[in-house]
Design a protein around this motif. Structure first.
Motif, PDB file in Angstrom:
ATOM      1  N   ASN A 185       4.103   5.459  -5.540  1.00 18.29           N
ATOM      2  CA  ASN A 185       4.033   5.422  -7.001  1.00 18.29           C
ATOM      3  C   ASN A 185       3.021   6.445  -7.499  1.00 18.29           C
ATOM      4  OD1 ASN A 185       4.552   4.483  -9.643  1.00 18.29           O
ATOM      5  ND2 ASN A 185       2.815   3.071  -9.529  1.00 18.29           N
ATOM      6  N   SER A 186       1.904   6.540  -6.804  1.00 19.19           N
ATOM      7  CA  SER A 186       0.869   7.496  -7.189  1.00 19.19           C
ATOM      8  C   SER A 186       1.387   8.920  -7.091  1.00 19.19           C
ATOM      9  CB  SER A 186      -0.354   7.315  -6.289  1.00 19.19           C
ATOM     10  OG  SER A 186      -1.320   8.290  -6.566  1.00 19.19           O
ATOM     11  N   VAL A 187       2.110   9.232  -6.036  1.00 25.31           N
ATOM     12  CA  VAL A 187       2.675  10.579  -5.865  1.00 25.31           C
ATOM     13  C   VAL A 187       3.692  10.855  -6.962  1.00 25.31           C
ATOM     14  CG1 VAL A 187       4.137  11.983  -4.355  1.00 25.31           C
ATOM     15  CG2 VAL A 187       2.244  10.686  -3.393  1.00 25.31           C
ATOM     16  N   CYS A 188       4.537   9.866  -7.267  1.00 21.89           N
ATOM     17  CA  CYS A 188       5.550  10.043  -8.312  1.00 21.89           C
ATOM     18  C   CYS A 188       4.898  10.224  -9.679  1.00 21.89           C
ATOM     19  CB  CYS A 188       6.500   8.859  -8.346  1.00 21.89           C
ATOM     20  SG  CYS A 188       7.582   8.769  -6.919  1.00 21.89           S
ATOM     21  N   THR A 189       3.855   9.461  -9.957  1.00 27.63           N
ATOM     22  CA  THR A 189       3.163   9.546 -11.237  1.00 27.63           C
ATOM     23  C   THR A 189       2.478  10.898 -11.377  1.00 27.63           C
ATOM     24  OG1 THR A 189       2.777   7.174 -11.150  1.00 27.63           O
ATOM     25  CG2 THR A 189       1.466   8.406 -12.701  1.00 27.63           C
TER      26      THR A 189
ATOM     27  N   LYS B  73       0.839  -1.201   0.000  1.00 27.22           N
ATOM     28  CA  LYS B  73       0.000   0.000   0.000  1.00 27.22           C
ATOM     29  C   LYS B  73       0.870   1.245   0.000  1.00 27.22           C
ATOM     30  CE  LYS B  73      -3.772   2.260   2.515  1.00 27.22           C
ATOM     31  NZ  LYS B  73      -3.248   3.578   2.265  1.00 27.22           N
ATOM     32  N   ARG B  74       1.911   1.249   0.815  1.00 30.52           N
ATOM     33  CA  ARG B  74       2.811   2.414   0.866  1.00 30.52           C
ATOM     34  C   ARG B  74       3.517   2.631  -0.465  1.00 30.52           C
ATOM     35  NH1 ARG B  74       3.478   5.255   5.812  1.00 30.52           N
ATOM     36  NH2 ARG B  74       4.776   6.401   4.359  1.00 30.52           N
ATOM     37  N   LEU B  75       3.962   1.532  -1.114  1.00 35.36           N
ATOM     38  CA  LEU B  75       4.615   1.636  -2.416  1.00 35.36           C
ATOM     39  C   LEU B  75       3.639   2.150  -3.479  1.00 35.36           C
ATOM     40  CD1 LEU B  75       6.827  -1.571  -2.451  1.00 35.36           C
ATOM     41  CD2 LEU B  75       7.623   0.798  -2.381  1.00 35.36           C
TER      42      LEU B  75
END
Length: 120
Positions: free
Chosen positions: A107-111, A101-103
């Motif tokens: 990933n969502s923040v990076c995207t 979930k943290r990854l």
């Protein structure tokens, strides 16, 4: 394996129960010999000796069972127990799900950051 351990425990308790019956029988025979007008000392010694041996066997067996139950009740590892391993596996799976979930959040923040382009 757990069921064979349970069967062994039940057999041990049945053996202790039979030994308790032997204790009572030998005590009764010793008292019966004492109640005679002329007790036979050899018979009395034999019944008393059997009584004491049976009593010692009962005490030993009950002590073993109490020690086993103490280990089980305090959560210490014991023969045939898989609870500790199951609990550790469950906790490990929980940690893996949390890490996923943290990854995914990272990933969502990076995207989102890369889709907005560089900020000036």
């Amino acid at each position: 394996m757990a069921s064979s351990s349970a069967v062994e425990r039940l057999q041990a308790l049945e053996s202790i129960e039979k030994e308790i019956a032997a204790v009572l029988q030998n005590a009764g025979l010793a008292v019966q010999e004492l109640c005679k007008d002329k007790p036979n000392e050899r018979q009395l010694d034999r019944h008393t000796g059997q009584f004491l041996k049976s009593l010692q066997d009962v005490e030993s067996g009950l002590s073993q069972e109490i020690n086993y139950l103490t280990q089980v009740a305090t959560g210490q590892p014991h023969e045939g127990s898989s609870y500790s391993a199951q609990k550790e596996t469950q906790m490990a799976l929980h940690r893996v799900e949390h890490a996923k979930k943290r990854l995914a959040d990272l990933n969502s923040v990076c995207t989102q950051g890369s889709s907005q382009g560089p900020q000036q």
